[in-house]
Design a protein around this motif. Structure first.
Motif, PDB file in Angstrom:
ATOM      1  N   ALA A  58      50.684   0.846 -47.389  1.00 46.65           N
ATOM      2  CA  ALA A  58      51.892   1.559 -47.846  1.00 46.65           C
ATOM      3  C   ALA A  58      53.071   0.593 -47.855  1.00 46.65           C
ATOM      4  O   ALA A  58      53.821   0.513 -48.841  1.00 46.65           O
ATOM      5  CB  ALA A  58      52.181   2.746 -46.931  1.00 46.65           C
ATOM      6  N   ARG A  59      53.207  -0.178 -46.765  1.00 45.20           N
ATOM      7  CA  ARG A  59      54.359  -1.086 -46.689  1.00 45.20           C
ATOM      8  C   ARG A  59      54.275  -2.185 -47.760  1.00 45.20           C
ATOM      9  O   ARG A  59      55.282  -2.603 -48.325  1.00 45.20           O
ATOM     10  CB  ARG A  59      54.479  -1.679 -45.285  1.00 45.20           C
ATOM     11  N   ASN A  74      61.291   7.209 -54.747  1.00 43.18           N
ATOM     12  CA  ASN A  74      59.981   6.869 -55.302  1.00 43.18           C
ATOM     13  C   ASN A  74      59.161   6.017 -54.345  1.00 43.18           C
ATOM     14  O   ASN A  74      57.927   6.107 -54.318  1.00 43.18           O
ATOM     15  CB  ASN A  74      60.138   6.176 -56.651  1.00 43.18           C
ATOM     16  N   LEU A  75      59.860   5.202 -53.550  1.00 44.14           N
ATOM     17  CA  LEU A  75      59.139   4.404 -52.550  1.00 44.14           C
ATOM     18  C   LEU A  75      58.522   5.325 -51.496  1.00 44.14           C
ATOM     19  O   LEU A  75      57.391   5.108 -51.046  1.00 44.14           O
ATOM     20  CB  LEU A  75      60.095   3.397 -51.888  1.00 44.14           C
ATOM     21  N   ASP A  76      59.275   6.358 -51.096  1.00 45.74           N
ATOM     22  CA  ASP A  76      58.733   7.331 -50.146  1.00 45.74           C
ATOM     23  C   ASP A  76      57.489   8.006 -50.730  1.00 45.74           C
ATOM     24  O   ASP A  76      56.486   8.201 -50.042  1.00 45.74           O
ATOM     25  CB  ASP A  76      59.789   8.396 -49.808  1.00 45.74           C
ATOM     26  N   ILE A  77      57.574   8.364 -52.017  1.00 48.04           N
ATOM     27  CA  ILE A  77      56.434   9.034 -52.663  1.00 48.04           C
ATOM     28  C   ILE A  77      55.214   8.110 -52.639  1.00 48.04           C
ATOM     29  O   ILE A  77      54.079   8.536 -52.399  1.00 48.04           O
ATOM     30  CB  ILE A  77      56.799   9.474 -54.105  1.00 48.04           C
ATOM     31  N   LEU A 124      54.144  14.542 -46.346  1.00 43.20           N
ATOM     32  CA  LEU A 124      54.432  15.717 -47.175  1.00 43.20           C
ATOM     33  C   LEU A 124      55.705  15.582 -48.002  1.00 43.20           C
ATOM     34  O   LEU A 124      55.691  15.841 -49.196  1.00 43.20           O
ATOM     35  CB  LEU A 124      54.526  16.984 -46.300  1.00 43.20           C
ATOM     36  N   HIS A 125      56.801  15.195 -47.355  1.00 41.89           N
ATOM     37  CA  HIS A 125      58.092  15.184 -48.059  1.00 41.89           C
ATOM     38  C   HIS A 125      58.715  13.804 -48.057  1.00 41.89           C
ATOM     39  O   HIS A 125      58.765  13.163 -47.002  1.00 41.89           O
ATOM     40  CB  HIS A 125      59.082  16.130 -47.367  1.00 41.89           C
ATOM     41  N   PRO A 126      59.286  13.367 -49.211  1.00 40.38           N
ATOM     42  CA  PRO A 126      60.025  12.093 -49.207  1.00 40.38           C
ATOM     43  C   PRO A 126      61.195  12.173 -48.221  1.00 40.38           C
ATOM     44  O   PRO A 126      61.666  13.261 -47.891  1.00 40.38           O
ATOM     45  CB  PRO A 126      60.552  11.988 -50.646  1.00 40.38           C
ATOM     46  N   GLY A 127      61.625  11.018 -47.741  1.00 39.73           N
ATOM     47  CA  GLY A 127      62.805  10.986 -46.871  1.00 39.73           C
ATOM     48  C   GLY A 127      62.498  11.103 -45.405  1.00 39.73           C
ATOM     49  O   GLY A 127      63.402  11.203 -44.585  1.00 39.73           O
ATOM     50  N   SER A 186      66.686   4.213 -42.172  1.00 37.34           N
ATOM     51  CA  SER A 186      66.017   5.320 -42.861  1.00 37.34           C
ATOM     52  C   SER A 186      65.555   4.874 -44.243  1.00 37.34           C
ATOM     53  O   SER A 186      65.506   5.646 -45.189  1.00 37.34           O
ATOM     54  CB  SER A 186      66.949   6.528 -42.952  1.00 37.34           C
ATOM     55  N   MET A 187      65.217   3.584 -44.354  1.00 38.53           N
ATOM     56  CA  MET A 187      64.686   3.067 -45.618  1.00 38.53           C
ATOM     57  C   MET A 187      63.177   3.314 -45.650  1.00 38.53           C
ATOM     58  O   MET A 187      62.515   3.255 -44.618  1.00 38.53           O
ATOM     59  CB  MET A 187      64.907   1.552 -45.699  1.00 38.53           C
TER      60      MET A 187
END
Ligand code: UTP
Length: 237
Positions: A58-59, A74-77, A124-127, A186-187
């Motif tokens: 992922a990273r 989009n990075l979170d997704i 589940l959720h971005p952010g 929080s990036m």
């Protein structure tokens, strides 16, 4: 507890966040099988609800996409997608012992948990991180415990990479933990051991939480023998 839950809850549910560090290109089939076997065997006593992290892959992808100009959402997704891929690998090893679908939101997690089978999911959720997601899942499935199985032994009183005599804390209050995280980022891809969303959820629902090293024996000991491995996050009741 309302009737809906009282009727359907046969076994205690335990939420286990599995660090993304156990997945990735260096992971062997035997490691995934070991986790699947451990989950199947503890399933005779409790119902595991497992959230897999995104790990190095992922990273790596987040790093590539950030360099290509992606926005943070989009990075979170992308991180969520990889955590789901990791979840699918574990699901493959569990075969029919696990609920066959990777839930995509909290309501789907609840429906999956109602099956009584082992539930495997990713983000589940971005952010947010899979830690925050896991705390929310622990809240909504009314888990009796939340185990955050990570790539370190627990929370230390100072950074063990810098201080040679850093001590592993047996317990820490949720408020002390929040103070430690005040400067957290929080990036996408950089959420740490616990993040503020996870801690707020643990605090408001008083979820018994433990941070421990991801290792099948450790997880089993924390569940079957209530062993004090790692660091317990305590909440004033
Ligand atoms: P994590 O950072 O939570 O996975 O998710 P990890 O590798 O397991 O973390 P550690 O090492 O055990 O702590 C990877 C990324 O996916 C996105 C975030 O960008 C996160 O950094 N993500 C994950 C979300 O946006 N929402 C989620 O619910 C889960």
């Amino acid at each position: 507890m309302d009737d809906h839950f009282r009727n359907s809850k046969i076994k205690d549910r335990i939420v286990i966040k599995l660090s993304g560090s156990i997945f990735g290109q260096d992971t062997s089939e035997s490691v995934i099988r070991e986790y699947a076997d451990m989950l199947s065997s503890i399933n005779s006593e409790i119902q595991p609800v497992v959230i897999s992290g995104g790990g190095k892959i992922a990273r790596h992808y987040i790093g590539l996409a950030r360099a290509l100009g992606s926005d943070e959402a989009n990075l979170d997704i992308m991180g969520i997608d990889v955590s789901r891929l990791n979840a699918r690998l574990l699901l493959t090893a569990l075969q029919d012992k696990a609920y066959p679908k990777i839930p995509k939101d909290l309501e789907e997690v609840v429906l999956a948990a109602e099956s009584g089978k082992i539930v495997i999911t990713g983000g589940l959720h971005p952010g947010q991180s899979t830690n925050a997601t896991s705390a929310l899942i622990a809240e909504i499935v009314r888990a009796s415990k939340f185990l955050n199985a990570t790539d370190v032994d627990g929370i230390y009183d100072s950074d063990p990479n810098i201080t040679s005599n850093a001590k592993l804390l047996k317990r820490i209050t949720v408020q002390q933990c929040m103070r430690l995280l005040e400067n957290d980022s929080s990036m996408a891809g950089t959420y740490d051991l616990m993040d503020i969303v996870a801690l707020k959820v643990i605090e408001r629902s008083k979820i018994p939480t433990r941070i421990l090293k991801a290792d099948t024996a450790n997880i089993r000991n924390a569940i079957e023998h209530d062993n004090e491995v790692g660091t317990e996050i305590t909440v004033i009741r």
